[in-house]
Design an enzyme around this catalytic site. Structure first.
Site, PDB file in Angstrom:
ATOM      1  N   GLU A 108     -31.771  44.304  27.724  1.00  0.00           N
ATOM      2  CA  GLU A 108     -32.227  42.955  27.343  1.00  0.00           C
ATOM      3  C   GLU A 108     -31.171  41.870  27.568  1.00  0.00           C
ATOM      4  O   GLU A 108     -30.974  41.020  26.707  1.00  0.00           O
ATOM      5  CB  GLU A 108     -32.633  42.946  25.860  1.00  0.00           C
TER       6      GLU A 108
HETATM    7  C1  TNX Z   1     -35.848  46.333  21.893  1.00  0.00           C
HETATM    8  S1  TNX Z   1     -35.288  48.897  22.976  1.00  0.00           S
HETATM    9  C2  TNX Z   1     -34.472  46.536  21.825  1.00  0.00           C
HETATM   10  C3  TNX Z   1     -33.789  46.375  20.543  1.00  0.00           C
HETATM   11  C4  TNX Z   1     -34.734  46.051  19.412  1.00  0.00           C
HETATM   12  C5  TNX Z   1     -36.011  46.836  19.597  1.00  0.00           C
HETATM   13  C6  TNX Z   1     -36.977  46.682  18.472  1.00  0.00           C
HETATM   14  C7  TNX Z   1     -33.995  48.229  23.392  1.00  0.00           C
HETATM   15  C8  TNX Z   1     -33.179  48.924  24.343  1.00  0.00           C
HETATM   16  N1  TNX Z   1     -33.722  47.030  22.849  1.00  0.00           N
HETATM   17  O1  TNX Z   1     -32.784  45.388  20.647  1.00  0.00           O
HETATM   18  O2  TNX Z   1     -34.120  46.386  18.220  1.00  0.00           O
HETATM   19  O3  TNX Z   1     -36.624  46.419  20.796  1.00  0.00           O
HETATM   20  O4  TNX Z   1     -38.053  47.549  18.612  1.00  0.00           O
END
Ligand code: TNX
Length: 471
Positions: A279
């Site tokens: 992300e």
């Molecule tokens: C996505 S999954 C994220 C996290 C959040 C999560 C909540 C991922 C690699 N990153 O930063 O906590 O969704 O479901």
């Protein structure tokens, strides 16, 4: 209601092979002793029975078995448990303990489908203490989970002491950190070592994650020199993602990152170091690749294999790097290309394995961006059939992550973990062709009374015919 005698196959995860011999039951009483062959006394201690050379429960090692495999033979006057290694023997002990004190006769021969069977706990959005993590490990190993991934750093907190960068935990592990400011704390070096040793005794590999180049607001609060303009940034306690980034064009970034990776590698006996990589919505794609090209080789420099969330597949991957697939859509071609180039993959698709997704619309905790995750959905899928171009031979295994934005207590952790973690554990351990939802839900029901007795705050999902509460 289901009070009939246990059968030899009443085990989660379902063993690879079960051959009942109906007449040959064996009863364990408090005085029943264990005859532990050389090399097995450490594992024997997990049975909680006395040791004696003439004990009818025999524990031994048998190198002809797979390392994580075991063979359990229950006869009228003896029980013989053989493991391919102490780890395999330990999984056999978990099977024996699930069967209880009235052991049905017969033979179980068992070994896992995948070598990586993981659970993740997010300590950054809400901290859990070393004692709480250890208690969680005790519940996980009952289902033969053998990797515990600790998400140690994120925008809202930094949870592992790094001696060369003390403000990381002094500032970003302190009061007011975590989502809503309600999850402060951090692991000292001694506490991390204690967790790792406890896990190692139970054949669980700790996989530490330092998330970068995004998810770094807590690091930048502690050390403003890690921001692009050197200006202080405000602490964040909301649950937004994608706004913070290390700066790919600054040498200070790499001095920091290498110090942290070296420190964590030195503290960690297991083979993996997770560098996050997810992300990075505020990192320009070119900077993301520049950053990862320099950082992905660093775990290798300090003797570890890098793991990253699947976004890292956009960069050039070292041969030993492992890609963790999580999203429900996006980046599949990159992941397939990494698999085709021989990289190994961990399956953790959010719509099947994310323990922080709500069970249904009424669930009081959790998120729902990947939909609702019922017990059946967590169970009824095949990791080798999830992504085109990623088949059985590319997979090292499966993980169930638990993000903690909505969690405030151990009871909250248990509520989202049980009973879905056992479902994912069976996905990762048992042969695909032998798995069956009706069989699973019948076996799962028997865990209700045990969790009640142990004070585990599991979700009494209406998908399961739980027996009446016993306490
Ligand atoms: C996505 S999954 C994220 C996290 C959040 C999560 C909540 C991922 C690699 N990153 O930063 O906590 O969704 O479901």
């Amino acid at each position: 209601m289901r009070a009939q005698t246990k059968q030899l196959s009443d085990v989660i995860p379902l063993p690879a092979s079960v051959r009942p011999v109906p007449a040959a039951n064996f009863t364990i009483t408090p005085g029943t002793a264990v005859n532990a062959a050389p090399g097995t006394t450490g594992v024997a201690a997990h049975l909680g029975l006395p040791l004696a050379a003439d004990g009818p429960i025999r524990l031994r090692l048998d190198e002809a078995l797979p390392a994580e495999g075991y063979r359990l033979e229950i006869a009228a006057d003896s029980v013989t448990l053989s493991g391919g290694s102490p780890q395999g023997l330990f999984w056999g002990v978990q099977t024996l303990r699930q069967l209880g004190d009235e052991l049905p006769g017969g033979v179980i021969e068992d070994e896992p489908r995948f070598s990586y069977r993981g659970a993740m706990l997010d300590l950054a959005r809400h901290f859990f203490t070393a004692a709480e993590i250890k208690a969680h490990i005790d519940l996980l190993v009952q289902f033969k989970i053998n990797h515990l991934h600790l998400h140690l750093t994120d925008d809202q907190g930094w949870r592992l002491e790094i001696p060369a960068w003390p403000r990381l935990t002094e500032v970003s592990g302190g009061a007011g950190t975590g989502v809503d400011g309600s999850g402060p704390g951090f692991l000292t070096l001694a506490e991390y070592a204690d967790v790792v040793a406890y896990a190692t005794d139970r054949f669980v590999t700790v996989v530490p994650e330092i998330d970068m180049p995004g998810h770094v607001n807590a690091a930048q609060v502690a050390y403003p020199e890690l921001t692009a303009d050197g200006q202080p940034v405000a602490p964040r306690t909301d649950a937004e993602v994608g706004y913070s980034s290390l700066v790919a064009g600054m040498e200070e970034t790499y001095a920091f990152v290498e110090d942290v990776i070296r420190t964590v590698a030195d503290l960690t006996p297991g083979p993996y170091l997770h560098i996050g990589g997810d992300e990075c919505l505020s990192t320009p794609p070119e900077d993301y690749r520049t950053f990862l090209t320099r950082v992905l080789p660093l775990p290798g420099k300090y003797g570890k294999r890098a793991i990253g969330w699947h976004e890292i597949a956009a960069a050039e991957l070292p041969e030993t790097a492992v890609v963790q697939y999580w999203r429900i859509e996006g980046d599949e071609p990159n992941v397939a290309r990494a698999a085709a180039a021989g990289r190994q993959i961990i399956m953790a698709p959010a719509d099947r394995t994310y323990l922080d997704m709500k069970y249904d619309a009424d669930t009081r905790l959790g998120l729902d961006w990947a939909g609702h995750l019922s017990v059946e959905r967590a169970y009824d899928w095949d990791p080798a059939d999830r992504l085109p171009g990623v088949d059985e031979k590319s997979l090292i295994g499966v993980e169930a992550p638990l993000w903690s934005e909505t969690l405030r207590s151990v009871a909250d952790v248990q509520y989202l973990t049980f009973p879905r973690l056992p479902a994912v554990a069976e996905v990762a351990w048992s042969p695909q062709g032998s798995r069956d939802w009706e069989s699973f839900r019948a076996r799962l029901a028997a865990f209700g009374p045990r969790w009640d007795a142990a004070g585990v705050a599991y979700h009494r999902s209406p998908e399961i015919d739980w027996p009446g509460r016993t306490v």
